[in-house]
Design an enzyme around this catalytic site. Structure first.
Site, short mmCIF file in Angstrom:
data_model
loop_
_atom_site.label_atom_id
_atom_site.label_comp_id
_atom_site.label_asym_id
_atom_site.label_seq_id
_atom_site.Cartn_x
_atom_site.Cartn_y
_atom_site.Cartn_z
CB SER A 251 -0.96 -0.06 1.18
OG SER A 251 -2.07 0.71 0.89
CE LYS A 255 -0.12 5.16 -1.85
NZ LYS A 255 -1.15 4.63 -2.66
CD1 TRP A 342 -8.21 3.36 -1.43
CD2 TRP A 342 -9.97 4.31 -2.42
NE1 TRP A 342 -8.21 4.68 -1.08
CE2 TRP A 342 -9.28 5.29 -1.67
CE3 TRP A 342 -11.11 4.68 -3.13
CZ2 TRP A 342 -9.69 6.62 -1.62
CZ3 TRP A 342 -11.52 6.02 -3.08
CH2 TRP A 342 -10.82 6.96 -2.33
CG HIS A 393 -5.70 -2.53 0.87
ND1 HIS A 393 -5.09 -2.14 -0.30
CD2 HIS A 393 -5.12 -1.81 1.86
CE1 HIS A 393 -4.18 -1.22 -0.03
NE2 HIS A 393 -4.18 -1.01 1.28
C1 GTR Z 1 -5.32 4.38 2.01
C2 GTR Z 1 -4.82 5.19 0.85
C3 GTR Z 1 -4.11 4.32 -0.14
C4 GTR Z 1 -3.18 3.32 0.53
C5 GTR Z 1 -3.68 2.83 1.88
C6 GTR Z 1 -2.65 2.13 2.77
O1 GTR Z 1 -6.03 5.12 2.91
O2 GTR Z 1 -5.91 5.81 0.26
O3 GTR Z 1 -3.43 5.10 -1.11
O4 GTR Z 1 -1.91 3.78 0.60
O5 GTR Z 1 -4.20 3.83 2.63
O6 GTR Z 1 -1.48 2.53 2.85
O7 GTR Z 1 -3.04 1.18 3.43
#
Ligand code: GTR
Length: 413
Positions: A251, A255, A342, A393
């Site tokens: 996540s 990045k 998402w 996720h």
């Molecule tokens: C979310 C965000 C994502 C992702 C995520 C995470 O809130 O919108 O871009 O990075 O967090 O890091 O779990």
């Protein structure tokens, strides 16, 4: 610009929501008989995402060799990302960077691994700081071990516990060691906090001397800097194969892993797990989280200039396939999950597909010609891997298993 054509493919029903536009077209197409309810064959319409071409320079010249990519275009693309999205780190390896092995246990994990904890500390004009690297090196390998370094964006005690009293699938260190890899991890918050405090703490406080501009580094770039400092130590450890250290993140950590691999070519492999917006997923044509959303909720992650691209994805001189291309010819893994709309799995996959022309300059196929796979059917080879895991996720043992499968086959080459 590249005319993007979504390859013919099949999707399982749980991933359908983000495919609604595609399905409108697909409804007119022949479908598999109703006897096969889980997989619906979808021939997608060509979509023109107007992606910038990684292999055409700003001056309009076509790049056809790896030499021209490395000498001209790679540098140009890296600069475009620094300027428009992640920002510019004011310092690389700082003078006086210090490594202190604060714990060493040769018989951790019931004798299967040697544990080390290393305090990596720095000081700059504005202050000092440190991160703690947790490391398990498999015992009895008789050669240095390839290593996976996790940028841990979840609480350290619950996820990267050095004592192993608490075990988390987020970092299955026992499983990693059992497959002959060293497992390393650090907590991203050691480097900079995950909050918008006007860049007044962490490495920003230590190293930002000049007034901040639209190009100054954001927190993702700061965490990536931390990964490079962890690598500075790892390459000095005789138990680690310095040429085979991969960086892994989930996540926001994903990045960060991509940016770390773009900035630091010593990483032999980059793993982006569910990294989504401003990670692996193409911004153009993206659904779920968009540039406007990510900058609003996480104003500290990227640089000031990026804010101008809210709802103006098409005006970016780059897209995320070019970030993936910066990893070439090193091993790249992009992973998605079916319930992670998402992040937009399809656009994460397409980054790998459209980075592949750069891999081909090195004789590697990447995801060339690959179709979007069914859930839990990884596509691996030619320097790249992609899978769509069934589920939410998250970073799981299944994901780690796939990363190690790809490392195993690519590190042999
Ligand atoms: C979310 C965000 C994502 C992702 C995520 C995470 O809130 O919108 O871009 O990075 O967090 O890091 O779990």
């Amino acid at each position: 610009m590249i005319m993007t054509t979504m390859p013919t493919t099949s999707f399982k029903l749980p991933v359908l929501p983000f495919l609604l536009p595609v399905l409108a077209v697909a409804c007119a197409l022949p479908m598999l008989p109703a006897a096969e309810p889980v997989a619906v064959a979808v021939a997608a319409a060509p979509v023109d995402l107007k992606l910038p071409d990684p292999l055409v320079t700003l001056g309009g010249e076509k790049v056809t060799t790896k030499e021209a990519w490395e000498k001209t275009r790679r540098t140009e693309v890296l600069e475009l990302f620094r300027k428009n999205i992640y920002g510019r780190a004011p310092v690389g390896r700082p003078e006086g960077l210090k490594f202190e092995v604060i714990d060493s246990a040769p018989d951790a994990m019931e004798g299967k691994a040697t544990r080390k904890q290393v305090k990596i500390s720095w000081h700059g004009p504005g202050g000092e700081g440190s991160l703690k690297l947790v490391l398990f090196i498999p015992n009895g390998l008789n050669k240095p071990a390839p290593c996976f370094l996790l940028i841990c964006n979840r609480p350290a005690a619950a996820n990267i516990d050095p004592t192993r009293a608490v075990k988390s699938p987020f970092w299955p260190a026992e499983q990693i060691v059992a497959r002959g890899y060293a497992a390393a991890a650090f907590y991203n918050g050691d480097v900079a906090p995950d909050k918008h405090d006007e860049f007044k703490s962490g490495v920003f406080k230590a190293f930002d001397t000049a007034p901040r501009t639209g190009e100054s580094w954001g927190t993702i770039a700061a965490w990536a800097w931390g990964a490079s400092r962890a690598l500075d130590y790892l390459v000095t450890d005789a138990g680690i194969d310095a040429k085979r250290v991969g960086v892994v993140g989930h996540s926001r950590g994903g990045k960060t892993a991509l940016w770390a691999g773009a900035e630091d070519e010593r990483f032999a492999m980059v793993v982006s797990n569910d990294s989504g917006s401003t990670g692996a997923a193409l911004a153009r044509g993206k659904t779920g989280e968009k540039i406007r959303d990510i900058n609003r909720v996480f104003p500290h992650w990227f640089n000031g200039n990026y804010k101008a691209f809210a709802d103006r994805e098409d005006e970016l001189p780059v897209d995320q396939h070019m970030l993936a291309a910066l990893i070439a010819p090193r091993v790249l893994y992009i992973a998605s999950a079916t319930e992670d709309d998402w992040a937009h799995p399809k656009n994460e996959f397409l980054s790998g597909v459209y980075a592949s022309p750069v891999y081909r300059l090195y004789g590697l196929e990447g995801l060339t010609g690959k179709t979007f796979p069914n859930p839990d059917a990884p596509v691996q080879g030619g320097g790249m891997g992609y899978h769509l895991r069934t589920g939410k996720h998250n970073l799981t043992e299944y994901d780690w298993g796939c990363f190690m499968d790809l490392a195993g086959r690519e590190y042999k080459n």
